[in-house]
Scaffold this active site. Structure first.
Site, PDB file in Angstrom:
ATOM      1  N   CYS A 199       3.316 -41.973   5.807  1.00  0.00           N
ATOM      2  CA  CYS A 199       4.161 -43.233   4.635  1.00  0.00           C
ATOM      3  C   CYS A 199       3.738 -43.936   4.516  1.00  0.00           C
ATOM      4  O   CYS A 199       2.459 -44.839   4.929  1.00  0.00           O
ATOM      5  CB  CYS A 199       5.533 -42.890   4.937  1.00  0.00           C
ATOM      6  SG  CYS A 199       5.498 -43.951   6.384  1.00  0.00           S
ATOM      7  N   ARG A 229      10.194 -42.870   7.718  1.00  0.00           N
ATOM      8  CA  ARG A 229       9.771 -41.088   7.123  1.00  0.00           C
ATOM      9  C   ARG A 229       8.322 -40.259   7.878  1.00  0.00           C
ATOM     10  O   ARG A 229       8.315 -39.125   8.857  1.00  0.00           O
ATOM     11  CB  ARG A 229       9.050 -40.534   5.711  1.00  0.00           C
ATOM     12  CG  ARG A 229       9.933 -40.555   5.106  1.00  0.00           C
ATOM     13  CD  ARG A 229       9.999 -41.000   3.825  1.00  0.00           C
ATOM     14  NE  ARG A 229       9.094 -41.987   3.445  1.00  0.00           N
ATOM     15  CZ  ARG A 229       8.361 -42.178   2.281  1.00  0.00           C
ATOM     16  NH1 ARG A 229       8.919 -41.225   1.380  1.00  0.00           N
ATOM     17  NH2 ARG A 229       7.638 -43.196   2.191  1.00  0.00           N
ATOM     18  N   ASP A 237      12.456 -41.506   0.149  1.00  0.00           N
ATOM     19  CA  ASP A 237      12.263 -43.303   1.590  1.00  0.00           C
ATOM     20  C   ASP A 237      13.149 -43.549   1.871  1.00  0.00           C
ATOM     21  O   ASP A 237      14.111 -44.274   0.094  1.00  0.00           O
ATOM     22  CB  ASP A 237      11.389 -43.980   0.393  1.00  0.00           C
ATOM     23  CG  ASP A 237      11.059 -44.875   1.849  1.00  0.00           C
ATOM     24  OD1 ASP A 237      11.028 -45.066   2.727  1.00  0.00           O
ATOM     25  OD2 ASP A 237       9.433 -45.654   1.570  1.00  0.00           O
TER      26      ASP A 237
END
Length: 155
Positions: free
Chosen positions: A8, A14, A128
């Site tokens: 990410c 994440r 996100d």
């Protein structure tokens, strides 16, 4: 051994969540000795003077809430071009991650780069939580994607 690298933007939300969720799923299946799982960042936003930030506290709290073991020592690490020869799968969380993964890794001649939710029936991006603040939704999407990825690999 199957080697997976989750990716990410900053490697604090994440991708580390995916790393530790996948490690738990693999362990639950009794396959932990058959997998090597890490996570990386596409940007240096969370890496200063060679030292990466730890997993973002709300991401840690979501993992704890769901009883997913993780390392408090995990720090953000940058994806490098040389990683392409090490890992079998590079799993990005969204289209932007995929774009930067191609920039960093170069040609995906062996078709190793994927978006996590493309393994699910619904596809799309893992939003996100750094921006949305919704770590529960991110967690649920990541679990779905990791389960689908593991199922694909096992088959």
């Amino acid at each position: 051994m199957i080697k997976i690298c989750f990716v990410c933007h900053g490697n604090i939300c994440r991708s580390p969540m995916a790393e530790f969720i996948m490690k738990k799923l693999v362990k639950d299946e009794g396959l932990e000795k058959e997998f090597y799982i890490v996570s990386r960042a596409t940007h240096t936003d969370e890496i200063w003077n060679g030292t990466g930030s730890r997993i973002y506290l709300p991401a840690q709290q979501e993992l704890e809430r769901r009883s997913v073991p993780f390392s408090y020592e995990k720090r953000a690490t940058l994806l490098n071009k040389s990683d392409y020869n090490t890992y079998d799968y590079f799993i990005g969380m969204d289209k932007e991650n995929i774009r930067y993964m191609h920039r960093i890794l170069g040609s995906d001649r062996d078709n190793k780069i994927y978006r996590l939710l493309d393994f699910t029936e619904y596809g799309g991006n893992v939003a996100d939580p750094w921006y949305t603040g919704n770590f529960e939704n991110a967690y649920n999407d990541i679990v779905s994607g990791c389960r689908a990825l593991l199922e694909k690999i096992i088959k």
